[in-house]
Design a protein around this motif. Sequence first.
Motif, PDB file in Angstrom:
ATOM      1  N   SER A 214     -49.795  41.003  46.569  1.00 18.86           N
ATOM      2  CA  SER A 214     -49.021  41.760  47.554  1.00 18.86           C
ATOM      3  C   SER A 214     -49.096  43.119  47.490  1.00 18.86           C
ATOM      4  O   SER A 214     -49.191  43.856  46.410  1.00 18.86           O
TER       5      SER A 214
ATOM      6  N   SER B 251     -54.173  35.784  54.926  1.00 22.54           N
ATOM      7  CA  SER B 251     -53.401  36.992  54.664  1.00 22.54           C
ATOM      8  C   SER B 251     -52.341  36.682  55.563  1.00 22.54           C
ATOM      9  O   SER B 251     -52.302  36.113  56.727  1.00 22.54           O
TER      10      SER B 251
ATOM     11  N   ILE C 104     -47.291  42.631  52.811  1.00 22.66           N
ATOM     12  CA  ILE C 104     -48.305  41.663  52.978  1.00 22.66           C
ATOM     13  C   ILE C 104     -48.753  40.766  51.866  1.00 22.66           C
ATOM     14  O   ILE C 104     -49.104  41.373  50.685  1.00 22.66           O
ATOM     15  N   LYS C 105     -48.965  39.516  51.867  1.00 27.16           N
ATOM     16  CA  LYS C 105     -49.262  38.718  51.055  1.00 27.16           C
ATOM     17  C   LYS C 105     -50.736  38.082  51.191  1.00 27.16           C
ATOM     18  O   LYS C 105     -51.196  37.692  52.188  1.00 27.16           O
ATOM     19  N   LEU C 106     -51.450  38.409  50.038  1.00 34.46           N
ATOM     20  CA  LEU C 106     -52.909  37.890  50.169  1.00 34.46           C
ATOM     21  C   LEU C 106     -53.267  36.778  49.117  1.00 34.46           C
ATOM     22  O   LEU C 106     -52.847  36.536  48.146  1.00 34.46           O
TER      23      LEU C 106
ATOM     24  N   ASN D 102     -52.147  38.741  59.611  1.00 36.08           N
ATOM     25  CA  ASN D 102     -53.210  37.711  59.707  1.00 36.08           C
ATOM     26  C   ASN D 102     -54.653  38.360  59.642  1.00 36.08           C
ATOM     27  O   ASN D 102     -55.698  37.579  59.595  1.00 36.08           O
TER      28      ASN D 102
ATOM     29  N   TYR E  17     -55.796  40.977  57.922  1.00 40.45           N
ATOM     30  CA  TYR E  17     -56.400  41.485  56.737  1.00 40.45           C
ATOM     31  C   TYR E  17     -57.517  40.482  56.122  1.00 40.45           C
ATOM     32  O   TYR E  17     -58.539  41.298  55.526  1.00 40.45           O
ATOM     33  N   ALA E  18     -57.302  39.390  56.191  1.00 44.40           N
ATOM     34  CA  ALA E  18     -58.250  38.460  55.445  1.00 44.40           C
ATOM     35  C   ALA E  18     -59.697  38.669  55.825  1.00 44.40           C
ATOM     36  O   ALA E  18     -60.773  39.198  55.295  1.00 44.40           O
TER      37      ALA E  18
ATOM     38  N   ILE F 208     -61.009  37.040  50.462  1.00 43.68           N
ATOM     39  CA  ILE F 208     -59.528  36.941  50.679  1.00 43.68           C
ATOM     40  C   ILE F 208     -59.495  35.510  51.638  1.00 43.68           C
ATOM     41  O   ILE F 208     -60.092  35.416  52.786  1.00 43.68           O
TER      42      ILE F 208
END
Lengths: 244, 244
Positions: free
Chosen positions: B62, B91, B3-5, B72, B74-75, B88
């Motif tokens: 990450s 995500s 995951i990329k935040l 998507n 997570y944000a 955030i």
Amino acid sequence: MVIKLTISYDGTNYAGWQVQDNGLTVQEVIETALNKLTGEVIRITGSGRTDAGVHALGQVASFTTDAKIPANAYAKALNGLLPKDIKIVSSCEAQDGFNARFSAKRKTYGYRLYVSDVELPVKDRFAVRVDAINEALIKQAFSVLRGKHDFKVFSATGSSVVDTVRTIYSMSLKKVDGFYEVRVTGNGFLYKMVRFIMGALTAVSDGKLRVEDLLTVLASGKRPNVIKAMPAKGLTLLSVEYKK
Amino acid sequence: MVIKLTISYDGTNYAGWQVQDNGLTVQEVIETALNKLTGEVIRITGSGRTDAGVHALGQVASFTTDAKIPANAYAKALNGLLPKDIKIVSSCEAQDGFNARFSAKRKTYGYRLYVSDVELPVKDRFAVRVDAINEALIKQAFSVLRGKHDFKVFSATGSSVVDTVRTIYSMSLKKVDGFYEVRVTGNGFLYKMVRFIMGALTAVSDGKLRVEDLLTVLASGKRPNVIKAMPAKGLTLLSVEYKK
């Protein structure tokens, strides 16, 4: 001697301008510093109250003192005693009879919005997040609000003010630095008036209130539920003007 | 799943990005929220450390997880658990092998100054007061700093980095909203490098360092006393770019 102070503050941590029982106020902090500096018990008069959480770039206050301190030395001397979130921008001697509240001719407030899905911590201290902005509709609404009107419908209940007629000289919307800033200049503002006006403008922008209906709202004095006072943190008192 | 935040924070109240013993860090707060959300003990990798007090509009981090949460989501889920000063922004799922630190290609920082006799509370949280700015001199200094150089002289001692050569792709100075913002984009930055560069630029602006002498400073690796690291609060990590 009458002293005029120009003051900037980050209102986040204060219960507004005016001394009150529930929480620390900006006025109180400055009066405490003045007491330390002069040895006198000094009551200062602000150009007006700002609500809890409202900021200022150019609030003005005045006071009378017998202290033998040069007028322009107050800024530096007080700043040494004040916390980081309240600073005196300048100090000068005012004419006898000058009163920051009653001598004020015009005030300008700025209210900042930014468009984002998420609250952005680097923007959110002095502005309010919205989903979208319709610039054209907001500018149309300005034409309804400008001028001399009874703004009672845009003031919070509980205010003791009798005359609720005010004149708005100018309103503008500018996109600056990723913010939308509404500026409004008037001869005076009722309690929470700018925040209710912003509530009306965002309702118009969101399509929840038609521009035509704003006219009816002003005329009828009945505030529909879609018009709410916007949060204090987006509001900054930018400047106060006095007769030369 | 990787995951990329993308993360925004007001760094004022944090001891920087990276987990450490002395004080609460941004990384730690996000990891705690991730733990609550997923039940897993997750270590996140930031694109780089930001120092205590430095802000971010677009920090990237990450992590790998076995949780069955859509990338998507997570944000929003994390924002419900995070404090107001860390949010955030978005995500998404990243490719296997994506690492926010090692996959980063370019970073852009912004540093804000404002000219005033007095610290202004409404400007001072994300910017630093200066007495004056000489735009022409600062822009001349950009031409010395742009490009590939050994920037060791602009890094704090105590860093364990061996290769101190970095490339600055672009530098700009823009006047926006009452601030002077210097933006610098590069392939990477040493510990405190942008703050020392800002120290060099303000020394040049103040006439304490000639533009020609900057060349000598870079070449000699000896930092004169007039070049100091500017305060963290003026610095914001604006964005991190990755190969598409």
